[in-house]
Each structure stands twice: as structure tokens, then as C-alpha cells.
Write a protein that holds these residues in place. Structure first.
Motif, PDB file in Angstrom:
ATOM      1  N   GLU A  25    -181.589  -9.376  -4.180  1.00  0.00           N
ATOM      2  CA  GLU A  25    -180.351 -10.208  -3.656  1.00  0.00           C
ATOM      3  C   GLU A  25    -179.315 -10.156  -4.336  1.00  0.00           C
ATOM      4  N   LYS A  26    -179.252  -9.320  -4.829  1.00  0.00           N
ATOM      5  CA  LYS A  26    -177.914  -8.711  -5.640  1.00  0.00           C
ATOM      6  C   LYS A  26    -176.160  -9.374  -4.590  1.00  0.00           C
ATOM      7  N   ASP A  27    -175.813  -8.899  -3.902  1.00  0.00           N
ATOM      8  CA  ASP A  27    -175.024  -9.566  -3.017  1.00  0.00           C
ATOM      9  C   ASP A  27    -174.983 -11.072  -3.269  1.00  0.00           C
ATOM     10  N   GLU A  28    -175.465 -10.997  -2.873  1.00  0.00           N
ATOM     11  CA  GLU A  28    -175.507 -12.938  -2.421  1.00  0.00           C
ATOM     12  C   GLU A  28    -175.543 -13.800  -3.819  1.00  0.00           C
ATOM     13  N   LEU A  29    -175.635 -13.664  -5.089  1.00  0.00           N
ATOM     14  CA  LEU A  29    -175.629 -13.625  -6.141  1.00  0.00           C
ATOM     15  C   LEU A  29    -174.120 -13.579  -6.583  1.00  0.00           C
ATOM     16  N   VAL A  30    -173.891 -12.245  -6.322  1.00  0.00           N
ATOM     17  CA  VAL A  30    -172.091 -12.561  -7.041  1.00  0.00           C
ATOM     18  C   VAL A  30    -171.661 -13.194  -6.042  1.00  0.00           C
ATOM     19  N   TYR A  31    -171.400 -13.002  -4.866  1.00  0.00           N
ATOM     20  CA  TYR A  31    -170.311 -14.090  -3.801  1.00  0.00           C
ATOM     21  C   TYR A  31    -170.789 -15.262  -4.463  1.00  0.00           C
ATOM     22  N   SER A  32    -171.664 -16.057  -5.027  1.00  0.00           N
ATOM     23  CA  SER A  32    -172.218 -17.138  -5.033  1.00  0.00           C
ATOM     24  C   SER A  32    -171.768 -17.103  -6.373  1.00  0.00           C
ATOM     25  N   GLU A  33    -171.471 -16.850  -7.491  1.00  0.00           N
ATOM     26  CA  GLU A  33    -170.514 -16.709  -8.803  1.00  0.00           C
ATOM     27  C   GLU A  33    -169.359 -17.072  -8.754  1.00  0.00           C
ATOM     28  N   SER A  35    -167.628 -17.920  -5.670  1.00  0.00           N
ATOM     29  CA  SER A  35    -167.810 -19.340  -5.323  1.00  0.00           C
ATOM     30  C   SER A  35    -167.129 -20.508  -6.273  1.00  0.00           C
ATOM     31  N   ILE A  36    -168.327 -20.053  -6.990  1.00  0.00           N
ATOM     32  CA  ILE A  36    -168.498 -21.397  -7.740  1.00  0.00           C
ATOM     33  C   ILE A  36    -166.706 -20.942  -8.886  1.00  0.00           C
ATOM     34  N   ALA A  37    -166.763 -20.261  -9.515  1.00  0.00           N
ATOM     35  CA  ALA A  37    -166.072 -19.563 -10.341  1.00  0.00           C
ATOM     36  C   ALA A  37    -164.763 -20.496  -9.993  1.00  0.00           C
ATOM     37  N   VAL A  38    -164.542 -19.475  -8.398  1.00  0.00           N
ATOM     38  CA  VAL A  38    -163.121 -19.565  -7.861  1.00  0.00           C
ATOM     39  C   VAL A  38    -162.738 -21.187  -7.823  1.00  0.00           C
ATOM     40  N   ALA A  39    -164.508 -22.107  -7.689  1.00  0.00           N
ATOM     41  CA  ALA A  39    -163.774 -23.367  -7.068  1.00  0.00           C
ATOM     42  C   ALA A  39    -163.648 -24.264  -8.586  1.00  0.00           C
ATOM     43  N   GLU A  40    -164.089 -23.975  -9.683  1.00  0.00           N
ATOM     44  CA  GLU A  40    -163.258 -24.238 -11.057  1.00  0.00           C
ATOM     45  C   GLU A  40    -163.070 -24.206 -11.348  1.00  0.00           C
ATOM     46  N   LEU A  41    -161.979 -23.074 -11.164  1.00  0.00           N
ATOM     47  CA  LEU A  41    -160.764 -22.655 -11.093  1.00  0.00           C
ATOM     48  C   LEU A  41    -159.502 -23.656 -10.673  1.00  0.00           C
ATOM     49  N   PHE A  42    -160.060 -24.177  -9.269  1.00  0.00           N
ATOM     50  CA  PHE A  42    -158.701 -24.842  -8.921  1.00  0.00           C
ATOM     51  C   PHE A  42    -158.886 -25.755  -8.967  1.00  0.00           C
ATOM     52  N   ASN A  43    -160.397 -27.173  -9.797  1.00  0.00           N
ATOM     53  CA  ASN A  43    -160.353 -27.827 -10.112  1.00  0.00           C
ATOM     54  C   ASN A  43    -159.988 -28.518 -11.625  1.00  0.00           C
ATOM     55  N   LYS A  44    -159.402 -26.665 -11.989  1.00  0.00           N
ATOM     56  CA  LYS A  44    -159.114 -27.009 -13.344  1.00  0.00           C
ATOM     57  C   LYS A  44    -157.342 -27.031 -13.190  1.00  0.00           C
ATOM     58  N   VAL A  45    -156.917 -26.259 -12.118  1.00  0.00           N
ATOM     59  CA  VAL A  45    -155.681 -26.166 -12.467  1.00  0.00           C
ATOM     60  C   VAL A  45    -154.707 -27.827 -11.934  1.00  0.00           C
ATOM     61  N   GLY A  46    -153.664 -28.295 -12.898  1.00  0.00           N
ATOM     62  CA  GLY A  46    -153.266 -29.030 -12.829  1.00  0.00           C
ATOM     63  C   GLY A  46    -153.762 -30.218 -13.057  1.00  0.00           C
ATOM     64  N   GLN A  47    -155.030 -30.092 -13.641  1.00  0.00           N
ATOM     65  CA  GLN A  47    -155.513 -31.036 -14.531  1.00  0.00           C
ATOM     66  C   GLN A  47    -155.309 -30.746 -15.948  1.00  0.00           C
ATOM     67  N   ALA A  48    -156.149 -29.377 -16.463  1.00  0.00           N
ATOM     68  CA  ALA A  48    -156.285 -28.544 -17.648  1.00  0.00           C
ATOM     69  C   ALA A  48    -155.113 -28.552 -18.251  1.00  0.00           C
ATOM     70  N   VAL A  99    -154.481 -23.000  -0.011  1.00  0.00           N
ATOM     71  CA  VAL A  99    -154.978 -21.368  -1.274  1.00  0.00           C
ATOM     72  C   VAL A  99    -156.099 -21.707  -1.395  1.00  0.00           C
ATOM     73  N   TYR A 100    -157.397 -22.381  -2.163  1.00  0.00           N
ATOM     74  CA  TYR A 100    -158.361 -22.265  -2.214  1.00  0.00           C
ATOM     75  C   TYR A 100    -159.130 -22.350  -1.251  1.00  0.00           C
ATOM     76  N   LEU A 101    -159.101 -22.798   0.621  1.00  0.00           N
ATOM     77  CA  LEU A 101    -159.494 -22.722   1.282  1.00  0.00           C
ATOM     78  C   LEU A 101    -159.394 -21.160   2.166  1.00  0.00           C
ATOM     79  N   THR A 102    -158.534 -20.736   1.909  1.00  0.00           N
ATOM     80  CA  THR A 102    -157.567 -19.197   2.059  1.00  0.00           C
ATOM     81  C   THR A 102    -159.423 -17.598   1.682  1.00  0.00           C
ATOM     82  N   LEU A 103    -158.600 -18.856   0.300  1.00  0.00           N
ATOM     83  CA  LEU A 103    -159.734 -17.513  -0.756  1.00  0.00           C
ATOM     84  C   LEU A 103    -161.052 -17.694  -0.626  1.00  0.00           C
ATOM     85  N   GLN A 104    -161.585 -18.384   0.065  1.00  0.00           N
ATOM     86  CA  GLN A 104    -163.165 -18.785   0.671  1.00  0.00           C
ATOM     87  C   GLN A 104    -163.273 -18.412   1.988  1.00  0.00           C
TER      88      GLN A 104
END
Length: 104
Positions: A25-33, A35-48, A99-104
């Protein structure tokens, strides 16, 4: 940015995930990682602060390189200066959500 060097470093980094040994399941795991990292990044942009944003960016970049390493796509990231300039000028959006949706 030396993508080849960054990709080699990423391969050497031990991930915090305990499911690293699940190769089926390595492919699924790296894609999940990623997705989570990008979501965390965009959550912090402008707020941190810049340091927090930079750490989140580095984590997302490492996850992106993890996908590239797993799929053996690193060679596709090696762009010429002309290709980089063309990509940089291709489009710009003022909306973080777009930008976030485009990356996803």
C-alpha cells in the motif's frame, strides 16, 4: 533548488509513520502523506509566522519528493531554467483555495 539532492535526502529520512513497511500500500500511503502535508501547509498560510509556514512547506516538499521517489518520477522534476520560467509565469491566483484545489 537542487531537486536531485533533495530527493536523495528525502529517501534517507525516516518517516514518522509506522506503516512504512506496508509495501503493498506504499503508493496510497505516500499520496495520503502528501495530501495531509499540503492541507496543513495551506491551513498555516496567512495564519502563522514565517518559521511555521516554512516548516510546513518543507514537510509538504518532502512528501512531494516521497511520491516522486516512490513512483520513480524524480527525473521529471529536473527542469531547465527556461522551463522553470515558463512554469512560473503560467498562471497566478490570488485565491489560496483555488491553488489548494488545483494541487489536490
Amino acid at each position: 533548488m537542487d531537486i536531485t539532492k533533495l530527493a536523495k535526502i528525502q529517501r534517507q529520512i525516516e518517516t514518522k509513520n509506522t506503516f512504512q513497511n506496508l509495501t503493498s500500500e506504499k503508493d496510497e500511503l505516500v499520496y495520503s502523506e502528501l495530501s495531509i502535508a499540503v492541507a496543513e501547509l495551506f491551513n498555516k498560510v496567512g495564519q502563522a509566522d514565517e518559521t511555521t509556514c516554512l516548516k510546513a512547506y518543507c514537510k509538504a516538499l518532502a512528501a512531494f519528493l516521497g511520491v516522486a521517489n516512490t513512483k520513480k518520477w524524480v527525473y521529471l522534476l529536473l527542469l531547465t531554467l527556461e522551463q522553470e520560467e515558463k512554469l512560473a509565469s503560467k498562471w497566478r491566483s490570488r485565491s489560496v483555495a483555488t491553488v489548494y484545489l488545483t494541487l489536490q
